[in-house]
Design a protein around this motif. Structure first.
Motif, PDB file in Angstrom:
ATOM      1  N   GLY A 159      41.913  40.979  35.672  1.00  0.00           N
ATOM      2  CA  GLY A 159      42.282  39.606  36.021  1.00  0.00           C
ATOM      3  C   GLY A 159      42.103  38.723  34.807  1.00  0.00           C
ATOM      4  O   GLY A 159      42.708  38.948  33.755  1.00  0.00           O
ATOM      5  N   SER A 160      41.223  37.730  34.911  1.00  0.00           N
ATOM      6  CA  SER A 160      41.032  36.795  33.795  1.00  0.00           C
ATOM      7  C   SER A 160      40.432  37.465  32.564  1.00  0.00           C
ATOM      8  O   SER A 160      40.625  36.981  31.445  1.00  0.00           O
ATOM      9  N   LEU A 161      39.733  38.584  32.736  1.00  0.00           N
ATOM     10  CA  LEU A 161      39.182  39.283  31.570  1.00  0.00           C
ATOM     11  C   LEU A 161      40.266  39.917  30.700  1.00  0.00           C
ATOM     12  O   LEU A 161      39.999  40.311  29.567  1.00  0.00           O
ATOM     13  N   VAL A 162      41.498  39.990  31.200  1.00  0.00           N
ATOM     14  CA  VAL A 162      42.608  40.473  30.371  1.00  0.00           C
ATOM     15  C   VAL A 162      42.962  39.418  29.321  1.00  0.00           C
ATOM     16  O   VAL A 162      43.469  39.744  28.253  1.00  0.00           O
ATOM     17  N   ASN A 163      42.655  38.176  29.621  1.00  0.00           N
ATOM     18  CA  ASN A 163      42.939  37.089  28.672  1.00  0.00           C
ATOM     19  C   ASN A 163      41.768  36.990  27.692  1.00  0.00           C
ATOM     20  O   ASN A 163      40.696  36.494  28.033  1.00  0.00           O
ATOM     21  N   ARG A 196      43.739  48.009  25.487  1.00  0.00           N
ATOM     22  CA  ARG A 196      44.489  48.188  26.731  1.00  0.00           C
ATOM     23  C   ARG A 196      44.053  49.479  27.410  1.00  0.00           C
ATOM     24  O   ARG A 196      43.751  50.470  26.748  1.00  0.00           O
ATOM     25  N   ALA A 197      44.070  49.455  28.724  1.00  0.00           N
ATOM     26  CA  ALA A 197      43.655  50.620  29.505  1.00  0.00           C
ATOM     27  C   ALA A 197      44.353  50.590  30.856  1.00  0.00           C
ATOM     28  O   ALA A 197      44.984  49.592  31.229  1.00  0.00           O
ATOM     29  N   ARG A 198      44.222  51.683  31.572  1.00  0.00           N
ATOM     30  CA  ARG A 198      44.795  51.787  32.922  1.00  0.00           C
ATOM     31  C   ARG A 198      43.757  52.456  33.810  1.00  0.00           C
ATOM     32  O   ARG A 198      43.151  53.448  33.434  1.00  0.00           O
ATOM     33  N   LEU A 226      42.334  45.614  30.475  1.00  0.00           N
ATOM     34  CA  LEU A 226      41.647  45.793  29.201  1.00  0.00           C
ATOM     35  C   LEU A 226      40.266  46.372  29.456  1.00  0.00           C
ATOM     36  O   LEU A 226      39.657  46.084  30.484  1.00  0.00           O
ATOM     37  N   ILE A 227      39.791  47.144  28.490  1.00  0.00           N
ATOM     38  CA  ILE A 227      38.394  47.524  28.481  1.00  0.00           C
ATOM     39  C   ILE A 227      37.773  46.963  27.215  1.00  0.00           C
ATOM     40  O   ILE A 227      38.454  46.780  26.203  1.00  0.00           O
TER      41      ILE A 227
END
Length: 189
Positions: A10-14, A25-27, A59-60
């Motif tokens: 969510g917001s941690l991707v930003n 990037r991760a899945r 993201l990780i």
């Protein structure tokens, strides 16, 4: 000992919302993203729920020294779950990964008293646009459940504490994603 990692969906991707460097990037497999609220917060926000066969992009990033204090405070309405084996990250090393999720007994669907903040959604989508491009932002909308929730349009006076300024193209992407799903917005009052 290697630092543990978090998986942000969510917001941690930003990246502008946190100071965790070297995010990649991760899945994640076996989890879905959904809008929920809890008695712990006055508005709806994203959570992850177990869902066999579902994958999410995100993201990780490493949590230096395994010191979860700051991140746990930020994510105070969530529990942290170890999910390392279901995260595809492309890093050479095997890592310990955790995902934050609302405790099952506390998750409720959003409603008019607990809406999605547009400033929060803007911040999330901006992250997906920057990390994964327009297709990634569309995938965010497509892989998120709960779009029947009301959205509080707080862009003029953001209530989300880590709100980001969007450019016109980013705002258009958010608005188009909401329109495609028939989401209704209302102004604060």
């Amino acid at each position: 000992m290697q630092d543990p990692f978090f998986f942000g969906y969510g917001s941690l991707v930003n990246r502008a919302t946190h100071g965790y460097r070297d995010a990649v990037r991760a899945r994640i497999s076996g989890w879905r993203r959904v809008w929920r609220h809890t008695p712990l917060r006055p508005v709806a926000y994203l959570t992850a729920e177990p869902a066999p066969g579902v994958t999410l992009d995100g993201l990780i990033a490493a949590v230096p020294g395994g010191d979860w204090t700051a991140l746990d405070q930020r994510e105070y309405a969530y529990d942290r779950h170890a999910v390392g084996k279901v995260v595809d990250h492309g890093l050479a090393a095997r890592i310990d990964v955790h995902v934050y999720a609302i405790p099952a007994g506390l998750a409720e669907p959003p409603d008019i008293r607990h809406p999605i903040l547009l400033s929060y959604l803007d911040t999330v989508v901006q992250g997906y646009l920057r990390e994964f491009g327009p297709a990634g932002a569309e995938a965010f909308f497509a892989t998120t459940e709960g779009w029947d929730a009301p959205v509080l349009n707080d862009r003029a006076a953001p209530r989300y504490p880590r709100a980001q300024m969007l450019d016109a193209a980013e705002r258009d992407a958010v608005d188009a994603g909401l329109k495609a799903r028939g989401v209704r917005q209302f102004l604060p009052g």
